[in-house]
Design a protein around this motif. Sequence first.
Motif, PDB file in Angstrom:
ATOM      1  N   VAL A   1      -5.199   0.954   3.495  1.00  0.00           N
ATOM      2  CA  VAL A   1      -6.173   0.310   2.614  1.00  0.00           C
ATOM      3  C   VAL A   1      -7.466   0.172   3.402  1.00  0.00           C
ATOM      4  O   VAL A   1      -7.477  -0.414   4.481  1.00  0.00           O
ATOM      5  CB  VAL A   1      -5.690  -1.087   2.151  1.00  0.00           C
ATOM      6  CG1 VAL A   1      -6.787  -1.802   1.356  1.00  0.00           C
ATOM      7  CG2 VAL A   1      -4.414  -0.964   1.336  1.00  0.00           C
TER       8      VAL A   1
ATOM      9  N   SER B   1       0.811  -1.215   0.000  1.00  0.00           N
ATOM     10  CA  SER B   1       0.000   0.000   0.000  1.00  0.00           C
ATOM     11  C   SER B   1       0.847   1.269   0.000  1.00  0.00           C
ATOM     12  O   SER B   1       0.300   2.367   0.118  1.00  0.00           O
ATOM     13  CB  SER B   1      -0.945   0.001   1.202  1.00  0.00           C
ATOM     14  OG  SER B   1      -0.226   0.164   2.411  1.00  0.00           O
TER      15      SER B   1
ATOM     16  N   VAL C   1      -5.378   3.688  -3.906  1.00  0.00           N
ATOM     17  CA  VAL C   1      -4.103   3.389  -3.262  1.00  0.00           C
ATOM     18  C   VAL C   1      -3.100   3.186  -4.388  1.00  0.00           C
ATOM     19  O   VAL C   1      -3.141   2.188  -5.105  1.00  0.00           O
ATOM     20  CB  VAL C   1      -4.194   2.142  -2.366  1.00  0.00           C
ATOM     21  CG1 VAL C   1      -2.820   1.759  -1.837  1.00  0.00           C
ATOM     22  CG2 VAL C   1      -5.164   2.392  -1.213  1.00  0.00           C
TER      23      VAL C   1
ATOM     24  N   ASP D   1      -8.301   4.055  -0.055  1.00  0.00           N
ATOM     25  CA  ASP D   1      -8.085   4.372   1.351  1.00  0.00           C
ATOM     26  C   ASP D   1      -9.407   4.840   1.959  1.00  0.00           C
ATOM     27  O   ASP D   1     -10.451   4.819   1.287  1.00  0.00           O
ATOM     28  CB  ASP D   1      -6.954   5.401   1.519  1.00  0.00           C
ATOM     29  CG  ASP D   1      -7.253   6.763   0.906  1.00  0.00           C
ATOM     30  OD1 ASP D   1      -8.431   7.061   0.578  1.00  0.00           O
ATOM     31  OD2 ASP D   1      -6.295   7.550   0.759  1.00  0.00           O
TER      32      ASP D   1
END
Length: 176
Positions: free
Chosen positions: A62, A57, A148, A142
Motif C-alpha cells: 500500500v 492488502s 490494491v 500501490d
Amino acid sequence: VGGTPQVTPTPVVVTPTPVVVTPTPPVNTTGGAVSISPASQSVTSGQTAEVSVVVNSGNQNVASYGMDITYSTNVLSNPTVTAGSSGIDPIANTNTNGVITVAGFSATGIGPGSALQLMTITFNTSGSGTANLGLTVETLTDADYNNVGTPSGQGGTITVGGTPQVTPTPVVVTPT
C-alpha cells in the motif's frame, strides 16, 4: 551406370527443446478490505474511545490511501488522528463535524499484510447511545498506482453508556 539411384535414408534425431513457463502473479482477489478495529466496543461516558483503521492488502504493498470516516455526533466528538504502526503518516481534516477526511502516502509503500494499521482515531465521549462509524475508501493504491485489490470499507460501532465513575478524594482536616 544407367540404373535407378539409391536413396539412403539419414536418421534424424529430434531433441525436444524445454519450454520454460514463467507464471504470471495471481491477481489480488483478497486485498483491499479496509476496516475499523475493533468493529464494536463499549465505553463509559466521559472516557475516550479509540479505534484503528486497518487494511488487508493481500499480496500488494500500500503506497497511498484516501478515505472518509463518518461518526455519530450524538455521543462522539473531537476526533484526533495519529499514525498507526504501518509507517504512513495520515493527513486528516476533522473540521466538518461528523466527518474525518484522511489521506496518506509513501513512495515505497508498506506491506503486504493482512492487518496493516494505517491510523488510530481517538474520540471524546459524552451522553449515552450507540455511534455508528462509517468508512468509505476513495483510493487505495500501490506504488505503481494500481488499485490494491478491490478497495472497500467496513465501519463499526461505539456504544457509550453509564456515567463516569468519580472517586472521591479524602480531605484531611487538621484542627488549629
